[in-house]
Design a protein around this motif. Structure first.
Motif, PDB file in Angstrom:
ATOM      1  N   TYR A   1      41.857 -67.646-157.304  1.00 19.97           N
ATOM      2  CA  TYR A   1      42.086 -67.382-156.234  1.00 19.97           C
ATOM      3  C   TYR A   1      42.069 -67.939-154.850  1.00 19.97           C
ATOM      4  N   ALA A   2      41.383 -68.728-155.229  1.00 23.46           N
ATOM      5  CA  ALA A   2      41.901 -70.388-153.760  1.00 23.46           C
ATOM      6  C   ALA A   2      43.175 -70.690-153.657  1.00 23.46           C
ATOM      7  N   ASN A   3      43.962 -71.221-155.371  1.00 24.20           N
ATOM      8  CA  ASN A   3      45.257 -71.728-154.887  1.00 24.20           C
ATOM      9  C   ASN A   3      45.633 -70.585-155.749  1.00 24.20           C
TER      10      ASN A   3
ATOM     11  N   GLY B   1      50.063 -72.159-157.049  1.00 26.92           N
ATOM     12  CA  GLY B   1      50.608 -71.140-158.055  1.00 26.92           C
ATOM     13  C   GLY B   1      50.024 -70.281-159.278  1.00 26.92           C
ATOM     14  N   ASN B   2      50.405 -70.089-160.179  1.00 29.91           N
ATOM     15  CA  ASN B   2      50.041 -68.602-160.489  1.00 29.91           C
ATOM     16  C   ASN B   2      49.357 -69.127-162.190  1.00 29.91           C
ATOM     17  N   HIS B   3      49.218 -70.429-162.419  1.00 30.10           N
ATOM     18  CA  HIS B   3      49.222 -70.631-164.010  1.00 30.10           C
ATOM     19  C   HIS B   3      47.829 -71.416-164.278  1.00 30.10           C
ATOM     20  N   ILE B   4      47.873 -71.367-165.206  1.00 31.59           N
ATOM     21  CA  ILE B   4      46.272 -72.108-166.217  1.00 31.59           C
ATOM     22  C   ILE B   4      46.393 -72.359-167.369  1.00 31.59           C
TER      23      ILE B   4
ATOM     24  N   ILE C   1      31.362 -79.514-158.623  1.00 30.94           N
ATOM     25  CA  ILE C   1      32.650 -79.473-157.995  1.00 30.94           C
ATOM     26  C   ILE C   1      32.715 -80.675-156.896  1.00 30.94           C
ATOM     27  N   ARG C   2      33.368 -80.968-157.574  1.00 35.98           N
ATOM     28  CA  ARG C   2      33.966 -82.257-156.219  1.00 35.98           C
ATOM     29  C   ARG C   2      34.410 -82.438-155.095  1.00 35.98           C
ATOM     30  N   LYS C   3      33.449 -82.469-154.240  1.00 31.59           N
ATOM     31  CA  LYS C   3      33.649 -82.332-152.901  1.00 31.59           C
ATOM     32  C   LYS C   3      35.333 -82.576-152.975  1.00 31.59           C
ATOM     33  N   GLY C   4      35.940 -81.362-151.913  1.00 35.63           N
ATOM     34  CA  GLY C   4      37.651 -81.736-151.387  1.00 35.63           C
ATOM     35  C   GLY C   4      38.162 -80.330-152.534  1.00 35.63           C
ATOM     36  N   VAL C   5      37.234 -80.014-152.915  1.00 37.89           N
ATOM     37  CA  VAL C   5      37.898 -78.990-154.466  1.00 37.89           C
ATOM     38  C   VAL C   5      38.388 -78.318-153.847  1.00 37.89           C
ATOM     39  N   LYS C   6      39.090 -77.244-153.824  1.00 45.13           N
ATOM     40  CA  LYS C   6      39.171 -75.756-152.687  1.00 45.13           C
ATOM     41  C   LYS C   6      39.509 -74.715-153.972  1.00 45.13           C
ATOM     42  N   ILE C   7      37.989 -73.855-153.295  1.00 46.62           N
ATOM     43  CA  ILE C   7      37.389 -73.136-154.234  1.00 46.62           C
ATOM     44  C   ILE C   7      36.723 -71.732-153.504  1.00 46.62           C
TER      45      ILE C   7
END
Length: 392
Positions: free
Chosen positions: A85-87, A91-94, A215-221
């Motif tokens: 949802y944050a990204n 895109g919408n592919h996992i 959660i690595r620093k900088g990850v958009k979540i």
């Protein structure tokens, strides 16, 4: 029945005394709310900080990148939904695999109903993904790869370092469920291109109901639970202080004792595998022969039902499983065993035995002795076996 042998350590582990001892004061004596500013609260908050440092050290992360959850399944949900949802604007592919834990697969199925597209990678006969297939699956809409570190049923260890490298080169987030990895194989996040990794306390001789996520620093979540400023505004709710304290201690012990733990369970695992293969016909060892959880033994026994096998073992005091504890009671064969190419008939005869710190050598001897007798008895009642035994 007096003898009881527990061989289901991948389902859960008994809490170690050192863990319980550290937890006890936080149930009654040090009961403050960590969000309170007075001394009772500061005392609880300090205990959480210590636990966070211990878990971070166990996996080679910064303590600022560690967050506590209500368990491994919650952490899986947070990682996948939070990234998705944050990204969504990107895109919408996992991408995932067909042998993931249901805490991953069911989340992916949920997201598919909300407009996301999911690619489920095949695995080979040992449960390994194909790195080339992974590369080919990545598109300009791919935002997340989620592949578990160690499979909870067959014990196969995926090439996480190589997967992370591919994800990084393509600018795609990479999440791995490391619930079965922590405490069983060395983990150093600094050597892995992993953005999110999750853990569970009760798999490493800690308490149930508490998990962790890197959660690595900088990850958009996105946050998963809203309502308060706990866990640096990312996971609301008053912290489970005793559970977190226990998790921290369990992680510390798991790191300190890792080499001796691996040597112990691997030796007994190999003894158990050898005992089964040398004494019982028509068996198949599932999972990778070398790249596997050091304490995992997963066999399929032809011509018998796994449920009958489990019940018969339980009658002589032996606890095992037919796969994941989350799917026990289901009449459907394991999705993991089906994904590695087994037929329904063979997959239904599966048995997972997992070894831990408290397993003894005489336990293995006892299990092999009774397993030989039980399998023979169950097969004598099988019309399918009747047709093949004459040709032996």
């Amino acid at each position: 029945m007096n003898k009881r042998i527990y061989l289901d350590y991948s389902a859960t582990t008994p809490m170690k005394k050192e863990v319980l001892d550290e937890m006890m004061p936080y149930f009654s004596e040090k009961y403050g709310n960590p969000s309170s500013i007075y001394s009772f609260g500061r005392e609880a908050k300090q205990a959480i900080d210590v636990a966070r440092d211990r878990l971070a050290k166990a996996v080679g992360a910064s303590s600022k990148e560690i967050f506590f959850t209500g368990g491994g399944s919650e952490a899986d949900n947070w990682a996948i939904k939070g990234i998705a949802y944050a990204n969504r604007n990107k895109g919408n592919h996992i991408i995932t695999s067909k042998i993931e834990h249901h805490a991953v697969l069911h989340v992916c199925e949920y997201l598919e109903k909300d407009g996301f597209e999911v690619t489920y990678l095949d695995v080979d006969e040992y449960g390994m993904i194909d790195l080339e297939q992974l590369k080919e699956a990545i598109t300009d809409k791919t935002i997340l790869i989620t592949i578990m570190y160690v499979n909870n049923e067959i014990g196969t260890i995926q090439p996480i370092k190589e997967i992370g490298k591919i994800a990084k080169e393509k600018g795609v987030y990479f999440h791995t469920d490391a619930v079965q990895a922590l405490g069983n194989i060395p983990i150093d996040i600094k050597e892995l291109d992993v953005d999110i990794m999750n853990f569970s306390a009760h798999k490493i001789y800690g308490p149930k109901g508490v998990g962790g996520i890197y959660i690595r620093k900088g990850v958009k979540i996105h946050p998963f639970i809203h309502g308060g400023a706990q866990e640096r505004k990312r996971r609301a709710g008053t912290e489970n202080v005793p559970g977190i304290v226990g998790f921290g201690k369990a992680a510390e012990l798991a790191t300190q004792n890792l080499d001796s733990h691996i040597a112990h369970v691997k030796r007994l695992r190999d003894k158990l595998i050898e005992g089964i293969q040398n004494n019982i016909d028509y068996v198949r060892l599932n999972g990778h022969p070398t790249e596997r959880h050091p304490g995992n033994v997963n066999f399929c026994f032809e011509f018998i039902e796994g449920e009958s096998l489990l019940l018969s073992l339980d009658m002589v005091g032996i606890a095992g499983s037919s796969g994941s504890a989350c799917t026990s009671g289901s009449l459907d064969p394991s999705h993991v065993l089906m994904a590695i190419g087994l037929t329904h008939e063979i997959a239904h005869g599966s048995l997972r035995l997992t070894i831990g710190d408290f397993t003894k050598e005489e336990d293995i001897d006892y299990v092999v002795e009774h397993l030989i007798t039980i399998v023979d008895r169950l097969r004598q009642m099988s019309p399918l076996y009747e047709g093949v035994k004459g040709g032996k």
